[in-house]
Design an enzyme around this catalytic site. Structure first.
Site, short mmCIF file in Angstrom:
data_model
loop_
_atom_site.label_atom_id
_atom_site.label_comp_id
_atom_site.label_asym_id
_atom_site.label_seq_id
_atom_site.Cartn_x
_atom_site.Cartn_y
_atom_site.Cartn_z
N ASP A 1 39.03 39.61 38.16
CA ASP A 1 40.24 40.40 38.10
C ASP A 1 40.75 41.21 39.32
O ASP A 1 41.73 41.55 39.31
CB ASP A 1 40.44 41.25 36.99
CG ASP A 1 40.58 40.20 35.51
OD1 ASP A 1 40.47 39.19 35.78
OD2 ASP A 1 40.60 40.77 34.46
N TRP B 1 45.85 38.47 27.12
CA TRP B 1 44.59 38.07 27.43
C TRP B 1 43.63 38.70 26.46
O TRP B 1 42.16 38.18 26.51
CB TRP B 1 44.35 38.78 28.67
CG TRP B 1 44.86 40.24 28.59
CD1 TRP B 1 45.82 40.65 29.18
CD2 TRP B 1 44.05 41.26 28.20
NE1 TRP B 1 45.92 41.82 29.05
CE2 TRP B 1 44.86 42.29 28.47
CE3 TRP B 1 42.69 41.34 27.81
CZ2 TRP B 1 44.22 43.62 28.27
CZ3 TRP B 1 42.46 42.57 27.23
CH2 TRP B 1 43.15 43.87 27.46
N SER C 1 38.68 47.13 29.82
CA SER C 1 37.29 46.92 30.37
C SER C 1 37.40 47.93 31.51
O SER C 1 36.51 47.75 32.53
CB SER C 1 37.35 45.60 30.88
OG SER C 1 37.11 44.70 29.80
N TYR D 1 30.14 42.51 38.18
CA TYR D 1 31.67 43.32 37.75
C TYR D 1 31.22 44.66 37.31
O TYR D 1 31.15 45.17 35.97
CB TYR D 1 31.68 42.65 36.26
CG TYR D 1 32.95 42.70 35.58
CD1 TYR D 1 34.20 42.63 36.29
CD2 TYR D 1 33.06 43.30 34.24
CE1 TYR D 1 35.59 42.79 35.56
CE2 TYR D 1 34.20 43.53 33.54
CZ TYR D 1 35.33 43.18 34.10
OH TYR D 1 36.60 43.66 33.67
N ARG E 1 37.35 49.70 37.92
CA ARG E 1 37.61 48.61 37.53
C ARG E 1 38.80 48.46 36.43
O ARG E 1 38.88 49.21 35.76
CB ARG E 1 36.26 48.15 36.92
CG ARG E 1 36.19 46.67 36.46
CD ARG E 1 34.91 46.33 35.86
NE ARG E 1 34.66 46.74 34.56
CZ ARG E 1 33.48 47.13 33.88
NH1 ARG E 1 32.32 46.77 34.47
NH2 ARG E 1 33.37 47.32 32.69
N ASP E 2 39.30 47.20 36.47
CA ASP E 2 40.34 46.79 35.34
C ASP E 2 41.55 47.76 35.62
O ASP E 2 42.01 48.28 34.62
CB ASP E 2 39.72 47.00 33.83
CG ASP E 2 40.46 46.18 33.19
OD1 ASP E 2 41.26 45.07 33.31
OD2 ASP E 2 40.54 46.21 31.85
N ASP F 1 37.27 41.02 23.64
CA ASP F 1 38.03 41.43 24.74
C ASP F 1 38.45 42.89 25.07
O ASP F 1 38.62 43.44 26.07
CB ASP F 1 39.20 40.47 25.17
CG ASP F 1 38.91 39.08 25.27
OD1 ASP F 1 37.95 38.65 26.19
OD2 ASP F 1 39.32 38.33 24.49
#
Ligand SMILES: *[C@@H]1O[C@H](CO)[C@@H](O)[C@H](O)[C@H]1NC(C)=O
Length: 390
Positions: A163, A311, A124, A112, A117-118, A345
């Protein structure tokens, strides 16, 4: 599965006694020869309880005063869960983890660290910016492969880039996801190809039923995964897909939590069991391996979310079914704990750079620290609401 000789040694070690105590498990020997996994990696191995999460849980247990809750908390430390390799520096601890895994277990890792990212959220966002694909390949994936190759006697299950590909399917309208697209596809293909090692089994993240499970998303979602898998040269150790990673969906619930919502008619994947059935069929059509693992780490309680897509730190959640290969579903290899329950999260601090509005919604627990940071109160809530209870 291991070689016949090793397997029989494991069977001897695990067979015919009552359930061993935690102490016996932690002292169980590591493998003394190279591990070769094939088929369902969880049919002959249990998921390793890594010390990263174990240490958090041990500290969290020490901080609890109520003696009954304290005793329950202590048990969480022996539940197997995945280790998130979410930065290049996180790799520095991996060798020690790999060297500690008993021969009848596999360690779960989450790969990850993609550039950008994200892309559809903020909580994140990672250390690598869009365009840093060569850094991802050389300093992250190649470094990871080097550590794994130095530990051929350890069985490893890898979940690839949560994701990322799902975001390319459903958030293609966002400029951030457009910018991330080529790096995600090239990066995931590189990861799959590089991690095609005898002691590793790979599952590519496929979101959850409320994401790629919509009627109109199933085929495009499967096509996206298959495209990247084929670009990687169809690696033999890709076993299928991971669902519900860090998610909240029930495994099986009739009617599903959002089944009677106005748009429920457009989604037949109303629980993860139905999602696995539908998405595995779509993957088969698209030419991608299609066995599943499902994150049940925090899905004990339903009816908490205002909307299916919520989420972040869902308030009232509980630890779900413990990792097991007894899923009752031929297409589902195992229920696993991927998200370490108790790690946030995303932050609820509206002034933080990585603040995402989902973490401020009415159904999100507040206050919450930055993603990945321990939240003691949230951990205790998961514990109190666990099903089955500890
Ligand atoms: C657990 O507590 C010890 C002692 O206070 C501390 O040194 C360690 O960093 C803590 N570990 C975690 C994972 O919080």
């Amino acid at each position: 599965m291991k070689s016949a000789a090793l397997l029989s040694a494991v069977l001897l070690a695990t067979g015919a006694h009552a359930l061993p105590s935690e102490q016996t498990i932690s002292k169980r020997a590591t493998c003394t020869s190279p591990v070769k996994l094939s088929g369902n990696p969880f049919s002959a191995h249990t998921l390793y309880a890594n010390s990263h999460y174990g240490n958090y849980v041990t500290n969290a247990t020490a901080a609890i005063t109520d003696s009954a809750l304290k005793a329950k908390a202590a048990k969480v430390a022996s539940v197997g869960s995945f280790l998130w390799l979410d930065t290049i520096s996180a790799l520095s601890t991996l060798d020690a983890h790999l060297k500690a895994v008993p021969c009848n277990q596999v360690i779960g890792i989450v790969v990850y660290d993609l550039p950008g990212r994200d892309c559809a959220a903020k909580a994140s966002n990672g250390e690598l910016a869009v365009g840093q694909l060569s850094t991802y390949k050389a300093s992250y994936i190649d470094a990871l492969v080097k550590i794994i190759k130095a530990n051929p006697n350890t069985g490893i299950v890898a979940i690839i880039e949560p994701d990322s590909l799902p975001n390319l399917v459903t958030n293609a309208n966002l400029a951030t996801c457009q910018a991330s697209k080529s790096g995600y596809e090239d990066g995931v293909a590189y990861a799959l190809k590089s991690l095609n090692l005898p002691n590793v089994v790979q599952y590519v993240d496929a979101g959850h039923g409320g994401w790629l499970g919509w009627n109109d998303n199933l085929a495009p979602g499967a096509a996206e995964l298959a495209k990247v898998y084929k670009a990687a040269g169809s690696p033999a150790n890709v076993r299928g897909f991971a669902t519900n990673v860090a998610g909240w969906n029930a495994w099986s619930k009739n009617p599903g939590e959002f089944e009677n919502a106005p748009d429920g008619q457009y989604n037949k994947a109303q629980d993860e069991k139905r999602y696995v059935a539908l998405f595995s069929a779509a993957l088969k059509t698209a030419g991608h391996p299609n066995f599943a693992i499902v994150d049940t780490g925090r899905n004990a309680v339903q009816g908490l979310r205002l909307e299916w897509g919520d989420w972040c730190n869902v308030n009232g959640a509980g630890f779900g079914v413990r990792p097991t290969s007894s899923t009752g579903d031929a297409q589902t290899d195992a229920f696993v704990w991927v998200k370490p329950g108790g790690e946030s999260d995303g932050t609820s601090d509206t002034s933080a750079t990585r603040y995402d509005s989902f973490c401020g919604k009415d159904d999100a627990y507040k206050p919450a620290p930055e993603a990945g940071t321990w939240n003691q109160v949230y951990f205790e809530m998961l514990l109190k609401n666990a099903v089955p209870s500890f």
